[in-house]
Design an enzyme around this catalytic site. Structure first.
Site, PDB file in Angstrom:
ATOM      1  N   GLY A  35       3.901 -12.471  -7.892  1.00 11.73           N
ATOM      2  CA  GLY A  35       3.623 -11.099  -7.670  1.00 11.73           C
ATOM      3  C   GLY A  35       3.972 -10.450  -6.401  1.00 11.73           C
ATOM      4  O   GLY A  35       4.566 -11.290  -5.396  1.00 11.73           O
ATOM      5  N   LEU A  36       3.915  -9.274  -5.974  1.00 17.73           N
ATOM      6  CA  LEU A  36       4.188  -8.598  -4.798  1.00 17.73           C
ATOM      7  C   LEU A  36       3.592  -9.220  -3.571  1.00 17.73           C
ATOM      8  O   LEU A  36       2.568  -9.731  -3.743  1.00 17.73           O
ATOM      9  CB  LEU A  36       3.701  -7.016  -5.001  1.00 17.73           C
ATOM     10  CG  LEU A  36       4.783  -6.230  -5.991  1.00 17.73           C
ATOM     11  CD1 LEU A  36       4.276  -4.957  -6.192  1.00 17.73           C
ATOM     12  CD2 LEU A  36       6.467  -6.332  -5.645  1.00 17.73           C
ATOM     13  N   SER A  37       4.023  -9.159  -2.641  1.00 16.12           N
ATOM     14  CA  SER A  37       3.266  -9.277  -1.319  1.00 16.12           C
ATOM     15  C   SER A  37       2.189  -8.258  -1.231  1.00 16.12           C
ATOM     16  O   SER A  37       1.981  -6.923  -1.522  1.00 16.12           O
ATOM     17  CB  SER A  37       4.149  -8.711  -0.019  1.00 16.12           C
ATOM     18  OG  SER A  37       3.558  -9.173   1.151  1.00 16.12           O
ATOM     19  N   GLY A  40      -2.378 -10.745  -3.879  1.00 14.20           N
ATOM     20  CA  GLY A  40      -3.917 -11.673  -3.973  1.00 14.20           C
ATOM     21  C   GLY A  40      -3.315 -13.134  -4.458  1.00 14.20           C
ATOM     22  O   GLY A  40      -4.297 -13.846  -4.796  1.00 14.20           O
ATOM     23  N   LYS A  41      -2.011 -13.511  -4.337  1.00 17.82           N
ATOM     24  CA  LYS A  41      -1.457 -14.780  -4.734  1.00 17.82           C
ATOM     25  C   LYS A  41      -2.315 -15.771  -4.033  1.00 17.82           C
ATOM     26  O   LYS A  41      -2.798 -16.742  -4.609  1.00 17.82           O
ATOM     27  CB  LYS A  41      -0.154 -14.894  -4.809  1.00 17.82           C
ATOM     28  CG  LYS A  41       0.687 -13.847  -5.568  1.00 17.82           C
ATOM     29  CD  LYS A  41       2.176 -14.008  -5.417  1.00 17.82           C
ATOM     30  CE  LYS A  41       2.739 -13.914  -3.899  1.00 17.82           C
ATOM     31  NZ  LYS A  41       2.460 -12.624  -3.273  1.00 17.82           N
ATOM     32  N   SER A  42      -2.061 -15.701  -2.644  1.00 19.48           N
ATOM     33  CA  SER A  42      -2.825 -16.964  -1.891  1.00 19.48           C
ATOM     34  C   SER A  42      -4.148 -16.900  -1.865  1.00 19.48           C
ATOM     35  O   SER A  42      -4.766 -17.952  -1.879  1.00 19.48           O
ATOM     36  CB  SER A  42      -2.463 -16.559  -0.296  1.00 19.48           C
ATOM     37  OG  SER A  42      -0.767 -16.944  -0.155  1.00 19.48           O
ATOM     38  N   SER A 109       8.186 -15.082  -5.534  1.00 20.07           N
ATOM     39  CA  SER A 109       9.228 -15.576  -6.604  1.00 20.07           C
ATOM     40  C   SER A 109       9.806 -14.415  -7.416  1.00 20.07           C
ATOM     41  O   SER A 109       9.553 -14.268  -8.552  1.00 20.07           O
ATOM     42  CB  SER A 109       9.007 -16.675  -7.240  1.00 20.07           C
ATOM     43  OG  SER A 109       7.568 -16.671  -7.855  1.00 20.07           O
TER      44      SER A 109
END
Length: 201
Positions: A35-37, A40-42, A109
Site C-alpha cells: 500500500g501507499l506510504s 498503515g502497513k507497518s 512494493s
C-alpha cells in the site's frame, strides 16, 4: 542464469518445513502488506505480530525502512532498485516460511509484476497479499514521516503516489481499508483470515 548458479546444487535440509510446522503447531506463511506510504502497513503488521506472539506462535516482521538500513542499504528508489529490493525480500521471506515462521512484510512494493514474482516462489496458500488500501489524500494528511511534504517540494525523487506510480493489487487475497476501518477492525479481518485458511487455530 549466471554460471555461478549453474554450478550449484540444491542441498535438501534434514529438518523439513513440514517438520518445523508440526513442532510449532501452526503452518507458516508470508503476509505481504502492500500500500501507499502512510497507509498503515507497518502498524498492522506489528499489531498482528503482537497477537501471534501473545498466542505463542512463531512470527516476525520485515519492515521496509528497517531492511533498507541493513540488507538493502545499497539500493535507492529507482524502478530498478525497487525491483531488486522486492526480489531480495521475497527470498528472505521464503527462508522464514521454510523455517516454519509466519512472516509479515511491510513494503510499498508498487509494481504488480514484482509482487507476482514473489508469489511464484511460494507454495499454494503460503503467499497472502494484503492490500492496505488508503486513499492518497488520507495518506498525505497523516504524513507520519513527513515524506509527502518533501516529495511535493521536489526533495524526494521517485516517490510512490507522487512522482512514481503505485499499481494496486488486481486480486489481493485480503483487502483492509484503513481510511474506513480502525486498526482493531482490520486486525480482526487478518486474524479471521488466518483461522479460515487453517494457518493458525
Amino acid at each position: 542464469m549466471s554460471k555461478s548458479v549453474e554450478n550449484l546444487v540444491w542441498h535438501e535440509a534434514t529438518i523439513t518445513k513440514e517438520d518445523r510446522q508440526r513442532k510449532n503447531n501452526h503452518k507458516s506463511c508470508l503476509l505481504w502488506f502492500t500500500g501507499l506510504s502512510g497507509s498503515g502497513k507497518s502498524t498492522l503488521a506489528n499489531a498482528l505480530d503482537q497477537v501471534l506472539y501473545n498466542n505463542g506462535l512463531n512470527s516476525y516482521v520485515l519492515d521496509g525502512d528497517n531492511v533498507r538500513q541493513g540488507l538493502n542499504q545499497d539500493l535507492g528508489f529507482t524502478d530498478e532498485d525497487r525491483i531488486e529490493n522486492i526480489r531480495r525480500i521475497g527470498e528472505v521471506s521464503k527462508l522464514f516460511v521454510d523455517a516454519g515462521t509466519i512472516v509479515s512484510t511491510a513494503f510499498i512494493s508498487p509494481f504488480q509484476a514484482d509482487r507476482e514474482r514473489v508469489r511464484e516462489r511460494f507454495a499454494d496458500h503460503e503467499f497472502i497479499e494484503v492490500y492496505v488500501r488508503c486513499n492518497l489524500e488520507e495518506c498525505e494528511k497523516r504524513d507520519v514521516k513527513g515524506l509527502y511534504k518533501k516529495a511535493r517540494a521536489g526533495e524526494i525523487p521517485h516517490f510512490t503516489g507522487i512522482s512514481s506510480p503505485y499499481e494496486a493489487p488486481e486480486q489481493p487475497d485480503l483487502t483492509v481499508d484503513t481510511a474506513e476501518e480502525s486498526v482493531e477492525q482490520s486486525l480482526e479481518k487478518l486474524v479471521n483470515y488466518l483461522k479460515d485458511k487453517q494457518i493458525v487455530r
